[in-house]
Design a protein around this motif. Sequence first.
Motif, PDB file in Angstrom:
ATOM      1  N   CYS A 175      29.057  99.039  67.744  1.00  0.00           N
ATOM      2  CA  CYS A 175      28.672 100.273  67.065  1.00  0.00           C
ATOM      3  C   CYS A 175      27.197 100.142  66.742  1.00  0.00           C
ATOM      4  N   ALA A 176      26.512 101.263  66.611  1.00  0.00           N
ATOM      5  CA  ALA A 176      25.069 101.231  66.398  1.00  0.00           C
ATOM      6  C   ALA A 176      24.731 101.030  64.927  1.00  0.00           C
ATOM      7  N   ARG A 178      21.579 101.254  61.966  1.00  0.00           N
ATOM      8  CA  ARG A 178      20.393 102.060  61.674  1.00  0.00           C
ATOM      9  C   ARG A 178      19.298 101.192  61.062  1.00  0.00           C
ATOM     10  N   PRO A 198      23.589  97.462  69.339  1.00  0.00           N
ATOM     11  CA  PRO A 198      22.900  98.747  69.542  1.00  0.00           C
ATOM     12  C   PRO A 198      22.120  99.082  68.279  1.00  0.00           C
ATOM     13  N   TRP A 199      20.860  99.483  68.464  1.00  0.00           N
ATOM     14  CA  TRP A 199      19.966  99.715  67.332  1.00  0.00           C
ATOM     15  C   TRP A 199      19.294 101.056  67.482  1.00  0.00           C
ATOM     16  N   GLY A 200      19.081 101.754  66.380  1.00  0.00           N
ATOM     17  CA  GLY A 200      18.399 103.035  66.475  1.00  0.00           C
ATOM     18  C   GLY A 200      17.904 103.505  65.130  1.00  0.00           C
ATOM     19  N   THR A 205      17.468 107.572  69.513  1.00  0.00           N
ATOM     20  CA  THR A 205      18.918 107.458  69.642  1.00  0.00           C
ATOM     21  C   THR A 205      19.407 106.024  69.688  1.00  0.00           C
ATOM     22  N   GLY A 206      18.871 105.205  70.587  1.00  0.00           N
ATOM     23  CA  GLY A 206      19.382 103.843  70.609  1.00  0.00           C
ATOM     24  C   GLY A 206      18.867 102.990  71.741  1.00  0.00           C
ATOM     25  N   ALA A 228      23.338 104.518  73.849  1.00  0.00           N
ATOM     26  CA  ALA A 228      23.751 105.196  72.617  1.00  0.00           C
ATOM     27  C   ALA A 228      25.207 104.845  72.320  1.00  0.00           C
ATOM     28  N   PHE A 229      25.428 104.240  71.169  1.00  0.00           N
ATOM     29  CA  PHE A 229      26.774 103.926  70.703  1.00  0.00           C
ATOM     30  C   PHE A 229      27.064 104.736  69.450  1.00  0.00           C
ATOM     31  N   ARG A 231      27.680 105.466  65.732  1.00  0.00           N
ATOM     32  CA  ARG A 231      27.100 104.839  64.548  1.00  0.00           C
ATOM     33  C   ARG A 231      28.187 104.149  63.719  1.00  0.00           C
TER      34      ARG A 231
END
Length: 383
Positions: A175-176, A178, A198-200, A205-206, A228-229, A231
């Motif tokens: 999961c992303a 933030r 995943p980072w954003g 977005t990611g 994009a994953f 959040r």
Amino acid sequence: MSSRRYLPTDPWTSEVPREPFIPDRIWVYSEPNGGRDLIEINRVTDPERWSAEVAANVPIITQVNMGKPIEPGETLVPTSSCSMPSLVTDMLDALGPQPGDGILEIGAGTGWNAARLAVRVGGGGHVVTVEVDPELAETALKNLAEFGSTACVVTADGLQGCAEDAPYERIIATCAIRERIPVAWLDQLSPGGRIIAPWGTEFFTGCMLTADADDEGCVTGRFSGDLAFMRARSQLHAFYDYEPAVEVKRSAPWETTSHTGTETLDAVLDPSRARFAISTRVPDLGLTIAWDLFGDRHHSIELDDWATKSWAQLAAHMDSGEPYEVRQHGPRRLWDEIEAALTWWQDHDQPGMDRFGITACPSDGRQWLWLDDPDHSMRVLVH
């Protein structure tokens, strides 16, 4: 035939089949390139289509609308999935688990990823997968048990990790997150360990964060890719846009900018150009794009910051030759901040994502984004 129709032939996929971990009821995107409409497919009523989708190199949506009953006509929002296999394979390769490692996974989903990790670390290692949704956790536990996997499922907020089985040589998230690396992950990562996540930001977005810990536990990472994953659920609130009242919007006058044509908008929105750099320069900046809102190739770009109740709307006509127009409301002039960040990017040789990084030091709690070197701080995330 399109590569979409083939699962990867790498060891990760061949060691543990995907099919036993996919529920009978799934949703897929209406178009191969990820069209936004979701189509429900049931293994009982359409076994051939179900099998074809599961055998394809595509994401499979396994839960919509947080698992709540779906009302007729209700919009379907993906809330859990079995991600695109080739993409997850890249993440697992980057993670680099070794026999005997302790692995923490955030986001159990169907349990497929945890099963593959458990095979890789072997009997001398251990895998803990944390799932915030009790229903999904129960399903993952059932799938893993039926497959005979030794992976352990914990129902909790994955951003808090699982201290009971720490430390871990490797931490991976499906999961992303933030901006900030969760403090619990830093505390539970072994010296010399690695984090893949995943980072954003709200504006970007990611991408994939690859971060390594030194002998003192200080973690430094780089960014790569375009992915994009979903959040992390405890951070979903950050997606809620600030929308001023209609009368407030109307009172904000349209102003002419100095920008025309496609170049500025392309640079601002393209992840391979200025968009990532802007996200490192401008904090707390939400983005909503409405293509063709004002007519053919006449787009609306909305920016918002919930905390300060600031909002801006850009009207950009790609073909008219007329300057963009913008209206802004609130204490922050969000489009002005975008313009300043874009100018910075242009004046600094247009740095790409690969030149940026993040450092987090659990000893004093600091986290910051940097350009080229940790000593060249771009934005402090945690003081």
